[in-house]
Scaffold this motif. Structure first.
Motif, PDB file in Angstrom:
ATOM      1  N   ALA A 321       1.221  -1.174  -0.111  1.00  0.00           N
ATOM      2  CA  ALA A 321      -0.103  -0.322  -0.144  1.00  0.00           C
ATOM      3  C   ALA A 321       0.846   1.493  -0.177  1.00  0.00           C
ATOM      4  O   ALA A 321       0.340   2.731  -0.229  1.00  0.00           O
ATOM      5  N   LEU A 322       1.913   0.958   0.798  1.00  0.00           N
ATOM      6  CA  LEU A 322       3.016   2.296   1.010  1.00  0.00           C
ATOM      7  C   LEU A 322       3.950   2.230  -0.477  1.00  0.00           C
ATOM      8  O   LEU A 322       4.000   3.825  -0.603  1.00  0.00           O
ATOM      9  N   THR A 323       4.217   1.242  -0.689  1.00  0.00           N
ATOM     10  CA  THR A 323       4.915   1.032  -1.658  1.00  0.00           C
ATOM     11  C   THR A 323       4.526   1.087  -3.546  1.00  0.00           C
ATOM     12  O   THR A 323       5.275   1.509  -4.254  1.00  0.00           O
ATOM     13  N   GLY A 324       3.295   0.437  -3.338  1.00  0.00           N
ATOM     14  CA  GLY A 324       3.301  -0.206  -4.742  1.00  0.00           C
ATOM     15  C   GLY A 324       4.361  -1.238  -4.806  1.00  0.00           C
ATOM     16  O   GLY A 324       3.375  -1.737  -6.104  1.00  0.00           O
ATOM     17  N   ARG A 325       4.975  -1.665  -4.122  1.00  0.00           N
ATOM     18  CA  ARG A 325       6.156  -2.279  -5.036  1.00  0.00           C
ATOM     19  C   ARG A 325       5.499  -4.095  -4.028  1.00  0.00           C
ATOM     20  O   ARG A 325       5.054  -4.390  -2.844  1.00  0.00           O
ATOM     21  N   GLY A 326       5.358  -4.820  -5.293  1.00  0.00           N
ATOM     22  CA  GLY A 326       5.228  -6.404  -4.330  1.00  0.00           C
ATOM     23  C   GLY A 326       4.194  -6.704  -4.995  1.00  0.00           C
ATOM     24  O   GLY A 326       3.464  -6.239  -6.098  1.00  0.00           O
ATOM     25  N   ARG A 327       3.260  -7.466  -3.858  1.00  0.00           N
ATOM     26  CA  ARG A 327       1.896  -7.510  -3.979  1.00  0.00           C
ATOM     27  C   ARG A 327       1.121  -8.246  -3.234  1.00  0.00           C
ATOM     28  O   ARG A 327       1.987  -7.791  -1.800  1.00  0.00           O
ATOM     29  N   ALA A 328      -0.526  -7.970  -3.359  1.00  0.00           N
ATOM     30  CA  ALA A 328      -1.145  -7.978  -2.108  1.00  0.00           C
ATOM     31  C   ALA A 328      -0.843  -9.707  -1.141  1.00  0.00           C
ATOM     32  O   ALA A 328      -0.777 -10.548  -2.379  1.00  0.00           O
ATOM     33  N   ALA A 329      -0.956  -9.438  -0.506  1.00  0.00           N
ATOM     34  CA  ALA A 329      -1.082 -10.846   0.374  1.00  0.00           C
ATOM     35  C   ALA A 329      -1.812 -10.979   0.973  1.00  0.00           C
ATOM     36  O   ALA A 329      -2.958 -10.488   1.443  1.00  0.00           O
ATOM     37  N   THR A 330      -2.557 -12.750   1.250  1.00  0.00           N
ATOM     38  CA  THR A 330      -4.283 -12.345   1.904  1.00  0.00           C
ATOM     39  C   THR A 330      -3.264 -14.363   3.191  1.00  0.00           C
ATOM     40  O   THR A 330      -2.438 -14.949   3.146  1.00  0.00           O
ATOM     41  N   PHE A 331      -3.926 -14.128   4.276  1.00  0.00           N
ATOM     42  CA  PHE A 331      -3.791 -15.108   5.458  1.00  0.00           C
ATOM     43  C   PHE A 331      -4.458 -16.570   5.478  1.00  0.00           C
ATOM     44  O   PHE A 331      -5.614 -16.487   4.879  1.00  0.00           O
ATOM     45  N   SER A 332      -3.188 -17.563   4.660  1.00  0.00           N
ATOM     46  CA  SER A 332      -4.576 -18.913   4.307  1.00  0.00           C
ATOM     47  C   SER A 332      -5.065 -19.356   5.508  1.00  0.00           C
ATOM     48  O   SER A 332      -5.829 -20.787   5.266  1.00  0.00           O
ATOM     49  N   GLY A 333      -4.859 -19.673   6.392  1.00  0.00           N
ATOM     50  CA  GLY A 333      -5.392 -20.734   7.878  1.00  0.00           C
ATOM     51  C   GLY A 333      -4.457 -21.741   8.024  1.00  0.00           C
ATOM     52  O   GLY A 333      -4.916 -22.237   8.493  1.00  0.00           O
ATOM     53  N   ASN A 334      -3.557 -21.799   6.940  1.00  0.00           N
ATOM     54  CA  ASN A 334      -2.526 -22.718   7.572  1.00  0.00           C
ATOM     55  C   ASN A 334      -1.623 -22.551   8.602  1.00  0.00           C
ATOM     56  O   ASN A 334      -1.527 -21.521   9.462  1.00  0.00           O
ATOM     57  N   GLY A 335      -1.278 -23.995   9.399  1.00  0.00           N
ATOM     58  CA  GLY A 335      -0.399 -23.986  10.472  1.00  0.00           C
ATOM     59  C   GLY A 335       0.563 -25.213  11.102  1.00  0.00           C
ATOM     60  O   GLY A 335      -0.191 -26.147  10.353  1.00  0.00           O
ATOM     61  N   GLU A 336       0.738 -24.913  12.067  1.00  0.00           N
ATOM     62  CA  GLU A 336       1.689 -26.159  12.730  1.00  0.00           C
ATOM     63  C   GLU A 336       2.593 -26.184  13.569  1.00  0.00           C
ATOM     64  O   GLU A 336       2.937 -24.507  14.751  1.00  0.00           O
ATOM     65  N   CYS A 337       2.542 -26.978  14.364  1.00  0.00           N
ATOM     66  CA  CYS A 337       3.367 -26.842  15.671  1.00  0.00           C
ATOM     67  C   CYS A 337       3.097 -27.918  15.478  1.00  0.00           C
ATOM     68  O   CYS A 337       3.896 -28.617  16.013  1.00  0.00           O
ATOM     69  N   PHE A 338       5.405 -28.145  16.711  1.00  0.00           N
ATOM     70  CA  PHE A 338       5.178 -29.229  16.854  1.00  0.00           C
ATOM     71  C   PHE A 338       4.711 -29.527  19.110  1.00  0.00           C
ATOM     72  O   PHE A 338       3.963 -28.598  19.382  1.00  0.00           O
ATOM     73  N   ILE A 339       4.812 -30.977  19.296  1.00  0.00           N
ATOM     74  CA  ILE A 339       3.896 -31.166  20.567  1.00  0.00           C
ATOM     75  C   ILE A 339       4.914 -32.381  20.797  1.00  0.00           C
ATOM     76  O   ILE A 339       5.238 -33.658  20.811  1.00  0.00           O
ATOM     77  N   GLU A 340       5.789 -31.323  22.390  1.00  0.00           N
ATOM     78  CA  GLU A 340       6.996 -32.533  22.893  1.00  0.00           C
ATOM     79  C   GLU A 340       6.377 -33.137  23.968  1.00  0.00           C
ATOM     80  O   GLU A 340       5.173 -33.296  24.589  1.00  0.00           O
ATOM     81  N   THR A 341       7.190 -34.477  24.000  1.00  0.00           N
ATOM     82  CA  THR A 341       6.613 -35.887  24.631  1.00  0.00           C
ATOM     83  C   THR A 341       7.395 -35.983  25.080  1.00  0.00           C
ATOM     84  O   THR A 341       7.184 -36.978  25.945  1.00  0.00           O
ATOM     85  N   GLY A 342       8.686 -35.578  25.552  1.00  0.00           N
ATOM     86  CA  GLY A 342       9.394 -35.970  26.336  1.00  0.00           C
ATOM     87  C   GLY A 342      10.641 -36.952  25.653  1.00  0.00           C
ATOM     88  O   GLY A 342      10.477 -37.451  24.328  1.00  0.00           O
TER      89      GLY A 342
END
Length: 386
Positions: A321-342
């Motif tokens: 929006a401020l520079t006109g460079r690049g392109r617009a992006a959207t949040f996809s809802g993708n995610g990930e996490c580690f689940i420590e088990t010891g």
């Protein structure tokens, strides 16, 4: 004539705010100002509090001065945010009024353990540095008995954390030779682990916990703690004794956010789920402070990975929006996490939470490589690579 610079105000120096500040500074010309407002000048990598609980990390190992983690050219303002005016794009920080052209709110959640009688005096807050340190010290003196972990409310940030904490503590008891003398219980206010991720994920995480001999009690919401008698009382009428207690506290939006007029009926800031913009133009909310409803009827979980990814989306769109460079992006809802088990292992969950009719998430079984992956993520944050 020099170009007219704009000011981006970012409130909050946690995962979301820090990622947004660095991404914006990378993308914007220097005549635009990036200002990060944060009350504390020390950044603590919250996922590593789980390792601190059982003595696998020290406080110094998981914290860094905030100034070492921001890109050159990010201005840091130390202080508490006391007022947010989303219409005027103004904030008050310790009595000083600041204005910007774009506002990014990344103030996270506010813990309110005092809302449950006896909880503060009776146990240790897993989600606070001082609480994790206090639990570590108490656990080092612990020689056996009834060790309890509980979630005070059904919804909270970092949905995997209490389950990880329980498994890490169980592994530490085995390592110290006190497992046979220790009876471990996990009381959850929710019906099952990580329920938003779907029944298969919930079942997999529950099996991880119960396979370690932990007694799991779903749908037990604590109503009071009798500190002298060391007893827990639950809303369903049940009671239970404990010797050492760790808890996930009730959480809400920070007071300054609640008073800003930005919150909806659910008590969090509603945003466009693709752009993270609020109903006020040029005002964005990222991470734990926002709410994004899912098709399944529950909100997107509050987790650091989403704060980070949302920060990147906002940074790209503001820069565009401020520079006109690049392109617009959207949040996809993708995610990930580690689940420590010891035992130097972790599971790994990954998927799309915007999938319909329900999130499409898969959990990979515990393995050394996922544990190493979390270590590498920790080091990336603490070395200022993000």
């Amino acid at each position: 004539m020099a170009p007219t610079g704009k000011t981006v105000l970012i409130l909050g120096g946690g995962v979301g705010g820090l990622a947004a500040a660095n991404a914006l500074r990378k993308r914007l010309p220097r005549y635009h100002r990036v200002v990060l407002v944060e009350r504390g000048m020390t950044f603590v990598f919250a996922p590593s509090l789980l390792w601190l609980l059982v003595g696998n990390r020290s406080t110094a190992q998981i914290s860094r001065p905030l100034s070492r983690l921001v890109r050159p050219g990010v201005a840091i303002v130390a202080g508490d945010v006391h007022r947010i005016d989303p219409e005027r794009l103004e904030v008050t920080v310790d009595g000083r009024t600041m204005s910007g052209d774009i506002l990014v709110i990344a103030l996270g959640t506010e813990a309110v353990p005092e809302s449950i009688p006896g909880l503060v005096a009776g146990g240790h807050n897993l989600y606070a540095l001082n609480g994790a340190e206090a639990f570590r010290d108490a656990f080092a003196r612990f020689r056996g008995g009834r060790l309890t972990v509980l979630t005070a409310t059904p919804a909270y940030r970092c949905p995997a954390a209490p389950y990880e904490a329980t498994m890490l503590v169980e592994a530490a008891c085995r390592r110290r030779g006190i497992r046979e003398a220790t009876d471990i219980h996990l009381f959850a206010a929710e019906p099952g682990p990580m329920g938003v991720a779907g029944p298969e994920v919930s079942k997999a995480v529950r099996q991880m916990v119960e396979s370690r001999g932990v007694t799991y009690h779903p749908e037990h919401q604590v109503s009071a703690v009798d500190v002298d008698a060391r007893r827990l009382r639950f809303a369903n009428g049940a009671e239970a004794a404990y010797d050492l207690l760790a808890y996930v506290p009730p959480q809400r939006a920070p007071r300054v956010v609640r008073e800003s007029g930005l919150c909806g009926e659910g008590g969090w800031i509603a945003v466009d789920r693709q752009t993270l913009e609020t109903r006020h133009p040029r005002v964005y909310a990222i991470g734990d402070v926002n709410t994004i409803p899912l098709k399944m009827g529950k909100p997107l979980p509050k987790a650091g990975v989403f704060a980070h990814l949302q920060a990147e989306v906002v940074a790209k769109n503001v820069a565009f929006a401020l520079t006109g460079r690049g392109r617009a992006a959207t949040f996809s809802g993708n995610g990930e996490c580690f689940i420590e088990t010891g035992d130097h292992k972790a599971g790994f969950g990954k998927g799309n939470f915007f999938a319909e009719p329900s999130p499409a998430v898969r959990v990979y079984p515990p393995a050394l490589r996922w544990h190493v992956g979390k270590i590498l993520l920790e080091q990336a944050w603490l070395r200022g690579w993000i």
